[in-house]
Design a protein around this motif. Structure first.
Motif, PDB file in Angstrom:
ATOM      1  N   ILE A  40       0.845  -1.200   0.000  1.00  0.00           N
ATOM      2  CA  ILE A  40       0.000   0.000   0.000  1.00  0.00           C
ATOM      3  C   ILE A  40       0.879   1.248   0.000  1.00  0.00           C
ATOM      4  CG2 ILE A  40      -1.653   1.328   1.379  1.00  0.00           C
ATOM      5  CD1 ILE A  40      -2.823  -1.417   2.271  1.00  0.00           C
ATOM      6  N   GLN A  41       1.940   1.239   0.794  1.00  0.00           N
ATOM      7  CA  GLN A  41       2.853   2.384   0.843  1.00  0.00           C
ATOM      8  C   GLN A  41       3.559   2.588  -0.493  1.00  0.00           C
ATOM      9  OE1 GLN A  41       5.386   1.517   4.153  1.00  0.00           O
ATOM     10  NE2 GLN A  41       3.870   2.163   5.673  1.00  0.00           N
ATOM     11  N   LEU A  42       4.004   1.502  -1.110  1.00  0.00           N
ATOM     12  CA  LEU A  42       4.673   1.596  -2.396  1.00  0.00           C
ATOM     13  C   LEU A  42       3.708   2.075  -3.478  1.00  0.00           C
ATOM     14  CD1 LEU A  42       7.175   1.252  -4.116  1.00  0.00           C
ATOM     15  CD2 LEU A  42       6.619  -1.180  -4.333  1.00  0.00           C
ATOM     16  N   ARG A  43       2.497   1.560  -3.462  1.00  0.00           N
ATOM     17  CA  ARG A  43       1.478   1.969  -4.430  1.00  0.00           C
ATOM     18  C   ARG A  43       1.187   3.465  -4.283  1.00  0.00           C
ATOM     19  NH1 ARG A  43      -1.802  -2.344  -4.271  1.00  0.00           N
ATOM     20  NH2 ARG A  43      -2.759  -1.690  -2.338  1.00  0.00           N
ATOM     21  N   SER A  44       1.094   3.937  -3.056  1.00  0.00           N
ATOM     22  CA  SER A  44       0.851   5.359  -2.807  1.00  0.00           C
ATOM     23  C   SER A  44       2.025   6.204  -3.295  1.00  0.00           C
ATOM     24  CB  SER A  44       0.609   5.590  -1.319  1.00  0.00           C
ATOM     25  OG  SER A  44       0.437   6.948  -1.051  1.00  0.00           O
ATOM     26  N   LEU A  45       3.232   5.754  -3.029  1.00  0.00           N
ATOM     27  CA  LEU A  45       4.419   6.471  -3.485  1.00  0.00           C
ATOM     28  C   LEU A  45       4.457   6.558  -5.011  1.00  0.00           C
ATOM     29  CD1 LEU A  45       7.205   7.781  -2.936  1.00  0.00           C
ATOM     30  CD2 LEU A  45       8.148   5.458  -3.052  1.00  0.00           C
ATOM     31  N   LEU A  46       4.187   5.456  -5.678  1.00  0.00           N
ATOM     32  CA  LEU A  46       4.189   5.442  -7.143  1.00  0.00           C
ATOM     33  C   LEU A  46       3.082   6.339  -7.701  1.00  0.00           C
ATOM     34  CD1 LEU A  46       4.851   1.645  -7.779  1.00  0.00           C
ATOM     35  CD2 LEU A  46       6.448   3.553  -8.157  1.00  0.00           C
ATOM     36  N   HIS A  47       1.928   6.319  -7.073  1.00  0.00           N
ATOM     37  CA  HIS A  47       0.807   7.153  -7.487  1.00  0.00           C
ATOM     38  C   HIS A  47       1.181   8.634  -7.383  1.00  0.00           C
ATOM     39  CE1 HIS A  47      -2.973   9.384  -6.769  1.00  0.00           C
ATOM     40  NE2 HIS A  47      -3.474   8.546  -7.656  1.00  0.00           N
ATOM     41  N   ASN A  48       1.735   9.029  -6.241  1.00  0.00           N
ATOM     42  CA  ASN A  48       2.123  10.425  -6.026  1.00  0.00           C
ATOM     43  C   ASN A  48       3.250  10.846  -6.957  1.00  0.00           C
ATOM     44  OD1 ASN A  48       0.188  10.773  -4.059  1.00  0.00           O
ATOM     45  ND2 ASN A  48       1.575  10.251  -2.392  1.00  0.00           N
ATOM     46  N   THR A  49       4.185   9.956  -7.206  1.00  0.00           N
ATOM     47  CA  THR A  49       5.286  10.256  -8.123  1.00  0.00           C
ATOM     48  C   THR A  49       4.751  10.494  -9.525  1.00  0.00           C
ATOM     49  OG1 THR A  49       6.846   8.972  -6.798  1.00  0.00           O
ATOM     50  CG2 THR A  49       7.456   9.398  -9.090  1.00  0.00           C
ATOM     51  N   MET A  50       3.853   9.635  -9.977  1.00  0.00           N
ATOM     52  CA  MET A  50       3.274   9.802 -11.307  1.00  0.00           C
ATOM     53  C   MET A  50       2.497  11.113 -11.407  1.00  0.00           C
ATOM     54  SD  MET A  50       2.999   8.616 -14.275  1.00  0.00           S
ATOM     55  CE  MET A  50       1.991   8.480 -15.716  1.00  0.00           C
ATOM     56  N   LEU A  51       1.727  11.427 -10.401  1.00  0.00           N
ATOM     57  CA  LEU A  51       0.964  12.672 -10.396  1.00  0.00           C
ATOM     58  C   LEU A  51       1.904  13.878 -10.452  1.00  0.00           C
ATOM     59  CD1 LEU A  51      -1.779  14.099 -10.180  1.00  0.00           C
ATOM     60  CD2 LEU A  51      -1.558  13.945  -7.699  1.00  0.00           C
ATOM     61  N   ASN A  52       2.966  13.869  -9.656  1.00  0.00           N
ATOM     62  CA  ASN A  52       3.921  14.978  -9.660  1.00  0.00           C
ATOM     63  C   ASN A  52       4.630  15.112 -11.001  1.00  0.00           C
ATOM     64  OD1 ASN A  52       3.327  15.776  -7.041  1.00  0.00           O
ATOM     65  ND2 ASN A  52       4.866  14.428  -6.148  1.00  0.00           N
ATOM     66  N   LEU A  53       4.960  14.004 -11.635  1.00  0.00           N
ATOM     67  CA  LEU A  53       5.595  14.053 -12.953  1.00  0.00           C
ATOM     68  C   LEU A  53       4.645  14.631 -14.002  1.00  0.00           C
ATOM     69  CD1 LEU A  53       7.500  10.646 -12.962  1.00  0.00           C
ATOM     70  CD2 LEU A  53       8.522  12.940 -12.974  1.00  0.00           C
ATOM     71  N   LEU A  54       3.387  14.228 -13.958  1.00  0.00           N
ATOM     72  CA  LEU A  54       2.410  14.773 -14.904  1.00  0.00           C
ATOM     73  C   LEU A  54       2.242  16.272 -14.716  1.00  0.00           C
ATOM     74  CD1 LEU A  54      -0.291  11.955 -14.803  1.00  0.00           C
ATOM     75  CD2 LEU A  54       1.111  12.587 -16.783  1.00  0.00           C
ATOM     76  N   LEU A  55       2.152  16.709 -13.476  1.00  0.00           N
ATOM     77  CA  LEU A  55       1.995  18.138 -13.211  1.00  0.00           C
ATOM     78  C   LEU A  55       3.224  18.927 -13.666  1.00  0.00           C
ATOM     79  CD1 LEU A  55       0.264  18.009  -9.715  1.00  0.00           C
ATOM     80  CD2 LEU A  55      -0.779  18.640 -11.902  1.00  0.00           C
ATOM     81  N   ALA A  56       4.408  18.375 -13.452  1.00  0.00           N
ATOM     82  CA  ALA A  56       5.629  19.055 -13.891  1.00  0.00           C
ATOM     83  C   ALA A  56       5.672  19.158 -15.413  1.00  0.00           C
ATOM     84  CB  ALA A  56       6.861  18.312 -13.367  1.00  0.00           C
TER      85      ALA A  56
END
Length: 115
Positions: free
Chosen positions: A11-27
């Motif tokens: 769950i922690q890894l999934r959340s980290l990957l989700h947030n990373t993807m979101l931050n990359l898209l926003l950037a």
């Protein structure tokens, strides 16, 4: 990532990957917006919303893209959608930044690209 796994580490890894993807898209969307590629930026902001419909950075990005393409009605429509989602789902109002952008768009003020 391992959607059927409910272990804490997963769950922690999934959340980290989700947030990373979101931050990359926003950037990426911010970069495109600052480069004057509003249509492409809006598509990326839309994709970011598919990861997190509550993300006001993405909503503001779409508002800016539409306003900068002289689609003030579309920008206001996006604001209203953002407001609806936040109030209906989280019982919170839009942030001061989102409200300020909406007011600037409604009044026809020049607005800076997302940062």
């Amino acid at each position: 990532f391992l959607e059927i796994c409910e272990n804490d580490w997963c769950i922690q890894l999934r959340s980290l990957l989700h947030n990373t993807m979101l931050n990359l898209l926003l950037a990426e969307a911010r970069h495109l917006a600052q480069a004057g590629c509003q249509a492409q930026a809006e598509q990326i902001y839309q994709r970011a919303l598919s990861f997190d419909s509550f993300d006001e950075h993405a909503h503001r990005g779409i508002m800016w893209c539409r306003a900068s393409n002289s689609d003030r009605a579309g920008a206001i429509q996006q604001f209203l959608e953002c407001k609806r989602i936040l109030e209906d789902e989280l019982q919170i109002p839009p942030s001061p930044e989102t409200l300020a952008l909406q007011k600037a768009i409604q009044s026809g003020q020049a607005i800076s690209p997302p940062t």
